[in-house]
Each structure stands twice: as structure tokens, then as C-alpha cells.
Design a protein around this motif. Structure first.
Motif, short mmCIF file in Angstrom:
data_model
loop_
_atom_site.label_atom_id
_atom_site.label_comp_id
_atom_site.label_asym_id
_atom_site.label_seq_id
_atom_site.Cartn_x
_atom_site.Cartn_y
_atom_site.Cartn_z
N LEU A 106 3.79 -7.63 7.03
CA LEU A 106 3.54 -7.31 5.62
C LEU A 106 3.38 -8.59 4.78
O LEU A 106 2.51 -8.67 3.91
CB LEU A 106 4.69 -6.46 5.05
CG LEU A 106 4.75 -5.02 5.58
CD1 LEU A 106 6.06 -4.34 5.18
CD2 LEU A 106 3.56 -4.20 5.08
N LEU A 166 0.09 -9.66 2.71
CA LEU A 166 0.04 -9.85 1.25
C LEU A 166 -0.34 -11.28 0.88
O LEU A 166 -0.91 -11.53 -0.17
CB LEU A 166 1.35 -9.38 0.57
CG LEU A 166 2.61 -10.23 0.51
CD1 LEU A 166 2.53 -11.26 -0.59
CD2 LEU A 166 3.80 -9.33 0.27
N ALA A 184 2.18 -10.84 -6.43
CA ALA A 184 2.26 -9.64 -5.57
C ALA A 184 3.19 -8.63 -6.22
O ALA A 184 4.02 -8.99 -7.06
CB ALA A 184 2.80 -10.04 -4.19
N GLN A 191 4.04 -3.62 -1.86
CA GLN A 191 3.53 -4.37 -0.72
C GLN A 191 4.61 -4.73 0.30
O GLN A 191 4.30 -5.22 1.38
CB GLN A 191 2.82 -5.64 -1.23
CG GLN A 191 1.59 -5.30 -2.04
CD GLN A 191 0.90 -6.54 -2.61
OE1 GLN A 191 1.16 -6.93 -3.73
NE2 GLN A 191 0.03 -7.16 -1.82
N PHE A 192 5.86 -4.49 -0.04
CA PHE A 192 6.91 -4.86 0.91
C PHE A 192 8.04 -3.82 0.98
O PHE A 192 8.26 -3.20 2.02
CB PHE A 192 7.48 -6.24 0.56
CG PHE A 192 8.41 -6.79 1.58
CD1 PHE A 192 7.92 -7.36 2.74
CD2 PHE A 192 9.79 -6.72 1.40
CE1 PHE A 192 8.78 -7.85 3.72
CE2 PHE A 192 10.66 -7.22 2.37
CZ PHE A 192 10.14 -7.78 3.52
N LEU A 194 -2.64 -1.00 1.90
CA LEU A 194 -1.96 -2.28 1.64
C LEU A 194 -2.97 -3.41 1.44
O LEU A 194 -2.78 -4.27 0.58
CB LEU A 194 -1.00 -2.61 2.79
CG LEU A 194 0.22 -1.70 2.89
CD1 LEU A 194 0.99 -1.98 4.18
CD2 LEU A 194 1.14 -1.85 1.68
N ILE A 206 -3.91 -6.52 -2.09
CA ILE A 206 -3.82 -7.98 -2.03
C ILE A 206 -4.43 -8.58 -3.28
O ILE A 206 -5.54 -8.23 -3.68
CB ILE A 206 -4.55 -8.54 -0.78
CG1 ILE A 206 -3.87 -8.00 0.47
CG2 ILE A 206 -4.57 -10.06 -0.78
CD1 ILE A 206 -4.68 -8.25 1.73
N ARG A 207 -3.69 -9.48 -3.90
CA ARG A 207 -4.22 -10.16 -5.09
C ARG A 207 -4.47 -11.62 -4.73
O ARG A 207 -3.72 -12.22 -3.98
CB ARG A 207 -3.18 -10.13 -6.22
CG ARG A 207 -2.72 -8.74 -6.51
CD ARG A 207 -2.78 -8.49 -7.98
NE ARG A 207 -1.64 -7.70 -8.35
CZ ARG A 207 -0.98 -7.88 -9.48
NH1 ARG A 207 -1.31 -8.85 -10.30
NH2 ARG A 207 0.03 -7.11 -9.78
#
Ligand code: HEM
Length: 465
Positions: A152, A156, A165, A170-171, A457, A461-462
Motif C-alpha cells: 500500500l 501511494l 495522501a 489509502q492505508f 487505490l 494516488i496524488r
């Protein structure tokens, strides 16, 4: 309607019935933003037990620490089991009551009655291999969780070695779901769609109902597969301990495991991360984050911010005095751990410097029905949090701590999102696939990446700055 509060001991049972009290709605905007104030208002007005309206259905909310223990420790006097609910038997609970679906799936958390003891015993036995750190199953689970955490984090951080994030989406949320999938022994990446459906159910959005239907079908198929060919996983352990479980009954228990693991453990992870990076606690946790410190921080967090704030209902076996009211036989009673922890009787004893142990807290329940999976939940959360702080050299909140958004449900309280700025500690880690519980069904990583969970997921992502 105002009530005269009378001193403990001198109180006479009042003759008022719950239905006649016209209780105030509990789940208001105020409750969503500042539940502590709502609990205090209720305590001031009614004492340790208050009548409340839960989305159109009246219930008693237990706010007092002593009264909570009284209920939790005396199962015969306050049994669970919807069959004990007078208003429901009399057809006074609307068929479309929004809390109905989460209470009507009959599993160990909800159930009372003669079958409960055997079922609870089977849960204790089935969880043991995963909770005792000396067992290979427990070791494999811990290695798997660390591996999932790596996957993960690597995903990310594809936006760059530094960036923004949402650590919740995301986690903290996916990690325990992946751990649950491991425990359930889903073959390969097949479980990922079920995990996404569990989210839809927990979020109670418009697609929750079809998601619940799909999820129960998938879990029924999984249950049938484990009956046919047992593996080294939780469903097979539960079956071995309780061979009489039908396919449907086993599927409902698996649903319970998936729900508890994903929501509660996710909330615990997020709350622990916030405590570590923005902690109210003294002692410089950030610089000395040993495994022991993570566990200690987590224990403090679970007490201060219980993930399960209101427990599923119990019902008075007979007319019983509790707080300033007489609870009629068959009335529903909800213990609120969050309110009980704010009771001066408890809060005063756990203040810094107090010699009273915080083990007396109710975040894992109390009495015969307390959580059987405390060690498992703590192990998953601690493994995830530890790996997070190993992989990130720097983590800071992207919002002031008092502006983090909370998600409030009748049962749970957790962060809606956890925006952070991060900096990786080193170069990306080569991800080693986490071990599958049954090696004949080793997960296909490529398939996993294409799965709905992975696509979701990847969409979060950024990039860099
Ligand atoms: C941070 C994580 C968790 C927290 C805070 C938590 C908390 C609780 C609490 C407060 C209760 C008692 C509820 C009541 O008295 O009505 C409970 C019961 C239960 N929990 Fe947990 N739990 C967690 C994780 C888990 C996990 C991961 C599992 C399964 C693998 C699990 C399985 C159960 C079961 C089966 C019961 C019902 C016990 C009974 O009624 O006999 N819990 N939990």
C-alpha cells in the motif's frame, strides 16, 4: 419533558414507560460533530441512563460507567438477541428502520439464546492460532500484514517520494481488509471485490443493499468451499471447533469478521497515527517508536477514542431499576462506552498520575461478551502502524488536528479522511508478495493489481507537491 433526578439509593421507580417519554433524537448534527456535548447534556438531564430516539425507534442509552458494567457483566439479566425486544415482537419497529439491516444479520455479536455459548466457544478456539504469537498462523499473519502495508505504501508513493495522501482511504481502511481476506483464506485476489463490497455496506450509501447481497453470496460460496476443502484459515478453524455450523451460519460469522476487522481496526490505525504525529501525549513518541511504544500508544488511543462507541442492544430480562429509571422487560438498552468513559466516576480515575489502571476501560467491552479478538486486532494495527513509520521519514497532518473530519454512525466513530504530507525514508521497497494462508492458492499479484480494490487505490494516488 424534564425529569426530577433523585439521589442514588433514595430513588423510587418511576412509572413512566420508554415509549411515553418522547425521547430526543440521538443522531443529530450535534452528535456528528461533538458527541461528548450530547452525552453530557443527556447525563445532566436524565442521569446515568437516558431515553433516546434512534432514527425513529426509542431506546435507553447507558451513559454511566457503573451502570454500563452492571449491564455488561450480568448477561442473564440483560441478554442480547432481537427475540427479546418487546417492541419488535409487537410489530412496532418499522420494517425500513435504517439500523435494521446491521442488526438483523444473526451472528455471534448480536445473538442471545441457547446456541450462543457454543458459538462463542468456537470463536475463542478458532481465533487462538492467530492470536498466540508463538503459533505459525500468527507469525504468517504478521508477516502478511507487514507485506500488505509495504504494498500500500509503495502504491501511494507512486506519486513521488514526497507528497500528499489520505492515509485513511489509502492505508488504514484497505490494510485491515487485506488482513481479513488473509484470515478468511480467500483464494488468490478473489476476495478483493468482496472487500470493496464491504466498504459499500459500511458506508451505507445508495449501493449498500446490492453490495450486501453480493457480499453474502460470495461469503456463502467461500463457506461452502471451506466445508468442502478446509485450509489453514479462520473459517476452517471455526468449522473444526463447531462442525454443526450450516453454510449460511458460517457465512454470517465470516461477514461479522470482515466487518469488525475492516471498520474497527481501520479506525484504530488512523487514530494511532494521529496520536503519534500530533499526539496529545507527552514523552516524544515520534522519536522513540519501538514496537512497545506503538502498542502502548494504541492502548491509550483505544481507551480515549473507542472505535465502537455504542454497543449493540441488550434487553432487560425483567423490569429493572437502572440509573433513575425503571427499564421494562424487553426494552432495548445500548451501552455507550464513549459516554461511560466521560463519566466523572471513570474519567477521574484515569487522569494522568492516577494509580487506577486504565485496563478498566470499556473499549473492548466487559464481562462474558467482551471482544474475543483484542490481541488479533491489536497485532494487525500495530504491524501496520510500525511499518508506516519505518517507511516514512516524515509524516505531518495536512489539516489542524481539530479540523480532521469525523464520520459518525450509531455504532462507530472514526476519521472520514486522514490527509497527510509525507516523505519516504528511503528508496522504494521491493515488495515481496505476502504469504497466502494456503500455498496452493498463492495470490496472483498481477491479477490483484487489476482488481477493483487496486484500481480504486491507484485512482487515489496524488502526485508530488
Ligand atoms: C479495534 C478493533 C476492535 C474493537 C475496538 C472491538 C471492540 C469490541 C467490543 C466493544 C465488543 C463488545 C460488544 C458488546 O458487548 O456488545 C466486541 C465484541 C466482539 N468482537 Fe471485537 N473489536 C475489535 C476488533 C474485532 C475483530 C478484528 C474481530 C474478529 C476477528 C472481533 C470480534 C468480536 C466478536 C466475535 C465479538 C462478540 C463477542 C460476544 O458477543 O461474545 N472484534 N468487540
Amino acid at each position: 419533558m424534564e425529569f426530577q433526578l433523585v439521589d442514588e439509593g433514595g430513588a423510587e421507580p418511576d412509572g413512566t414507560r420508554l415509549e411515553a417519554l418522547a425521547p430526543e433524537p440521538l443522531l443529530t448534527r450535534d452528535y456528528e460533530t461533538r458527541p461528548a456535548l450530547v452525552y453530557e447534556r443527556l447525563r445532566e438531564r436524565h442521569g446515568p441512563v437516558a431515553p433516546v430516539d434512534l432514527l425513529g425507534v426509542p431506546a435507553w442509552l447507558v451513559l454511566g460507567y457503573r451502570e454500563s458494567l452492571q449491564v455488561l457483566q450480568d448477561d442473564p439479566a440483560w441478554p442480547k438477541g432481537l427475540e427479546n425486544w418487546r417492541a419488535r415482537s409487537e410489530g412496532r419497529v418499522p420494517a425500513d428502520w435504517p439500523l435494521g439491516p446491521s442488526l438483523e444479520v444473526n451472528h455471534v455479536l448480536i445473538q442471545g439464546g441457547p446456541g450462543y455459548r457454543t458459538l462463542r466457544g468456537a470463536w475463542d478456539t478458532a481465533l487462538r492460532p492467530f492470536q498466540d504469537p508463538r503459533n505459525p498462523q500468527a507469525k504468517r499473519l504478521k508477516t502478511a500484514v507487514t507485506g500488505y502495508a509495504d504494498e500500500l505504501i509503495t502504491l501511494l508513493a507512486q506519486g513521488g517520494g514526497t507528497g500528499l495522501a489520505d492515509l485513511s482511504a489509502q492505508f488504514s481502511r484497505p490494510l485491515p481488509l487485506m488482513a481479513a481476506s488473509h484470515l478468511l483464506g480467500f483464494p488468490g485476489s478473489q476476495g478483493d471485490d468482496a472487500l470493496m463490497d464491504m466498504w459499500r455496506v459500511l458506508d451505507a450509501g445508495p449501493d449498500a443493499e446490492p453490495a450486501l447481497e453480493r457480499l453474502l453470496v460470495t461469503l456463502t460460496e467461500l463457506a461452502a468451499a471451506k466445508i468442502e476443502k478446509p485450509g489453514d484459515d479462520f473459517p476452517s478453524q471455526l468449522l473444526a471447533a463447531h462442525p454443526d455450523l450450516s453454510v449460511d451460519a458460517l457465512a454470517r460469522e465470516l461477514f461479522m469478521l470482515l466487518g469488525m476487522t475492516s471498520d474497527h481496526v481501520g479506525i484504530l490505525i488512523s487514530n494511532t497515527v494521529v496520536e503519534v504525529i500530533a499526539g496529545e501525549s507527552e514523552g516524544g513518541v515520534r522519536t522513540t517508536l519501538s514496537a512497545g511504544m506503538v502498542r502502548e500508544t494504541m492502548n491509550r488511543v483505544v481507551m480515549r477514542k473507542p472505535p465502537l462507541v455504542n454497543f449493540v442492544p441488550r434487553f432487560a430480562a425483567e423490569d429493572t431499576r437502572l440509573g433513575n429509571y425503571t427499564i421494562r422487560a424487553g426494552d432495548p438498552v445500548w451501552v455507550s462506552s464513549a459516554a461511560a468513559h466521560a463519566d466523572p466516576l471513570f474519567a477521574g480515575q484515569t487522569a494522568p498520575g492516577s494509580s487506577i489502571s486504565s485496563r478498566a476501560h470499556l473499549s473492548w467491552g466487559a464481562g462474558p461478551r467482551q471482544c474475543p479478538a483484542r490481541e488479533l486486532a491489536s497485532t494487525i494495527a500495530a504491524a501496520g502502524v510500525s511499518r508506516l513509520f519505518e517507511r516514512f521519514g516524515h509524516l505531518e497532518l495536512a489539516l489542524p488536528v481539530d479540523q480532521l473530519p469525523w464520520r459518525s454512525s450509531p455504532f462507530m466513530r472514526g476519521l472520514r479522511s486522514l490527509p497527510v504530507r509525507y516523505e519516504l525514508a528511503g528508496p522504494p521497497v521491493q515488495v515481496v508478495p505476502a504469504p497466502a494462508p494456503d500455498l496452493t492458492d498463492a495470490p496472483d499479484q498481477a491479477a490483484k493489481r487489476r482488481s477493483s480494490l487496486w484500481r480504486y487505490l491507484a485512482g487515489l494516488i496524488r502526485s508530488g507537491s
